[in-house]
Design an enzyme around this catalytic site. Structure first.
Site, mmCIF file in Angstrom:
data_model
loop_
_atom_site.group_PDB
_atom_site.id
_atom_site.type_symbol
_atom_site.label_atom_id
_atom_site.label_comp_id
_atom_site.label_asym_id
_atom_site.label_seq_id
_atom_site.Cartn_x
_atom_site.Cartn_y
_atom_site.Cartn_z
ATOM 1 N N ASP A 1 -1.414 -1.625 0.329
ATOM 2 C CA ASP A 1 -1.976 -2.147 -0.911
ATOM 3 C C ASP A 1 -3.342 -2.798 -0.692
ATOM 4 O O ASP A 1 -3.576 -3.404 0.357
ATOM 5 C CB ASP A 1 -0.983 -3.170 -1.494
ATOM 6 N N HIS B 1 -9.298 4.251 -1.151
ATOM 7 C CA HIS B 1 -8.199 5.113 -0.661
ATOM 8 C C HIS B 1 -8.674 5.897 0.572
ATOM 9 O O HIS B 1 -7.938 6.036 1.536
ATOM 10 C CB HIS B 1 -7.732 6.081 -1.743
ATOM 11 N N SER C 1 3.413 6.462 -5.598
ATOM 12 C CA SER C 1 4.684 6.113 -6.240
ATOM 13 C C SER C 1 4.846 6.873 -7.555
ATOM 14 O O SER C 1 3.854 7.378 -8.113
ATOM 15 C CB SER C 1 4.736 4.604 -6.507
ATOM 16 N N THR C 2 6.079 6.902 -8.048
ATOM 17 C CA THR C 2 6.323 7.587 -9.332
ATOM 18 C C THR C 2 5.581 6.850 -10.467
ATOM 19 O O THR C 2 5.342 7.427 -11.523
ATOM 20 C CB THR C 2 7.834 7.648 -9.644
ATOM 21 N N ARG D 1 -2.101 5.882 -13.437
ATOM 22 C CA ARG D 1 -3.519 5.589 -13.144
ATOM 23 C C ARG D 1 -4.421 6.609 -13.844
ATOM 24 O O ARG D 1 -3.945 7.586 -14.399
ATOM 25 C CB ARG D 1 -3.737 5.599 -11.640
ATOM 26 N N LEU E 1 8.664 9.437 17.062
ATOM 27 C CA LEU E 1 8.677 8.550 15.888
ATOM 28 C C LEU E 1 8.794 9.430 14.647
ATOM 29 O O LEU E 1 8.263 10.548 14.630
ATOM 30 C CB LEU E 1 7.364 7.740 15.833
ATOM 31 N N GLU F 1 13.456 -7.884 6.711
ATOM 32 C CA GLU F 1 12.577 -9.052 6.748
ATOM 33 C C GLU F 1 11.297 -8.656 6.024
ATOM 34 O O GLU F 1 10.715 -7.596 6.305
ATOM 35 C CB GLU F 1 12.258 -9.436 8.200
HETATM 36 C C1 FPP Z 1 -2.519 0.938 -3.262
HETATM 37 O O1 FPP Z 1 -3.783 0.272 -3.360
HETATM 38 C C2 FPP Z 1 -2.655 2.224 -2.641
HETATM 39 C C3 FPP Z 1 -2.273 3.425 -3.179
HETATM 40 C C4 FPP Z 1 -1.670 3.582 -4.495
HETATM 41 C C5 FPP Z 1 -2.480 4.672 -2.455
HETATM 42 C C6 FPP Z 1 -2.102 4.668 -1.010
HETATM 43 C C7 FPP Z 1 -3.009 5.576 -0.315
HETATM 44 C C8 FPP Z 1 -3.677 5.272 0.798
HETATM 45 C C9 FPP Z 1 -3.499 4.012 1.568
HETATM 46 C C10 FPP Z 1 -4.646 6.193 1.368
HETATM 47 C C11 FPP Z 1 -4.124 6.809 2.632
HETATM 48 C C12 FPP Z 1 -3.827 8.143 2.247
HETATM 49 C C13 FPP Z 1 -2.835 8.883 2.638
HETATM 50 C C14 FPP Z 1 -2.739 10.220 2.084
HETATM 51 C C15 FPP Z 1 -1.837 8.428 3.567
HETATM 52 P P1 FPP Z 1 -4.334 -0.070 -4.820
HETATM 53 O O2 FPP Z 1 -5.105 1.086 -5.302
HETATM 54 O O3 FPP Z 1 -3.197 -0.465 -5.706
HETATM 55 O O4 FPP Z 1 -5.260 -1.300 -4.530
HETATM 56 P P2 FPP Z 1 -5.524 -2.531 -5.530
HETATM 57 O O5 FPP Z 1 -4.216 -3.236 -5.722
HETATM 58 O O6 FPP Z 1 -6.528 -3.367 -4.768
HETATM 59 O O7 FPP Z 1 -6.095 -1.965 -6.798
#
Ligand code: FPP
Length: 248
Positions: free
Chosen positions: A32, A49, A77-78, A83, A143, A215
């Site tokens: 996140d 991202h 996520s679903t 977005r 892993l 945890e």
């Molecule tokens: C949450 O951050 C992140 C996501 C919804 C996407 C997760 C994807 C990645 C970490 C990129 C890596 C890619 C792959 C394919 C493994 P957010 O967008 O909710 O951030 P915010 O809360 O600051 O808006």
């Protein structure tokens, strides 16, 4: 094929010395903070991202170094379908690109890639890429990396309940208990350490059944600034806690 060892971290950092019994077997990560990272830098959200790829694969190497056996990453996520169409399109394309670009590296490290999530709505080209990565790495044992793409915990539980009820009706199972139910989940293994970046303290529908006794460790770092050292710090915190599983 000869297994490759993980590359050491660029900083020279080594995993902390922790007794084997205190190392979590299964770590779940909520990646996140990409959007906030991008905003802080005056960039568009999708650049956040993009910058989130390296931390995940650095963590995979760090997980191998310290002896974690399973890592589950919440890639889409679903709920993420809500977005903007541009961001959804980017995330779909990026998942595909990352899987294709990283699968050989993961294979050489002995990582088994598994897809956890629903097929409904997911781009078929992403499904194809996930299945290909699964097939290529299916025999690997170092892993397991569970790529949770189009994953939702409640949906997983409802599907498992439906399948169990069906088999119960047909007489294929006679018991309705936690153990028999768990077998119907896409991901049956318990999470030991649940790690979320960006300071938010929520599960966000990620592996709720599996994390019942996990945890929870919340780190203040935004995901693009995380790396294997973030995982190791969380594992040190995990090792310092006293897990009782309801016992006194
Ligand atoms: C949450 O951050 C992140 C996501 C919804 C996407 C997760 C994807 C990645 C970490 C990129 C890596 C890619 C792959 C394919 C493994 P957010 O967008 O909710 O951030 P915010 O809360 O600051 O808006």
């Amino acid at each position: 094929m000869k297994l490759h060892k993980p590359e050491p971290h660029w900083s020279g950092a080594k995993p902390p010395v922790i007794e084997k019994s205190q190392i979590p077997k299964h770590v779940a990560v909520v990646m996140d903070g990409n959007g906030r990272w991008a905003k802080n830098k005056g960039l568009v959200r999708t650049e956040g991202h993009r910058a989130g790829e390296a931390p995940l694969f650095d963590m995979v190497e760090g997980a191998i170094e310290i002896g974690v056996k399973e890592l589950s990453a919440y890639a889409f996520s679903t709920e993420n379908w809500k977005r903007s169409p541009e961001e959804v399109k980017f995330l779909m394309g990026f998942n595909k690109e990352v899987l294709r670009r990283r699968r050989d590296q993961m294979n050489e490290l002995g990582v088994r890639i598994r897809w956890i999530g629903q097929e409904k709505k997911l781009w078929s080209s992403v499904v194809d890429e996930l299945l290909e990565a699964e097939e290529l790495t299916s025999k690997n044992k170092v892993l397991t990396l569970n790529m949770c793409v189009n994953y939702g915990g409640r949906a997983e539980i409802v599907s498992a309940a439906e399948a169990l009820a069906r088999d119960f009706k047909r007489g294929k199972v006679s018991k309705f208990d936690e153990k028999s139910f768990t077998k119907y989940l896409e991901l049956p293994s318990d999470v030991d350490l649940f790690l979320r970046s960006s300071g938010e303290q929520r599960l966000s529908n990620f592996l709720p059944w599996q994390s019942a006794y996990a945890e929870l460790v919340f780190m203040d770092v935004l995901w693009p600034d995380a790396d294997r050292r973030t995982l190791w710090k969380a594992i040190e915190e995990y090792a310092s806690r006293n897990r009782r599983f309801g016992k006194a």
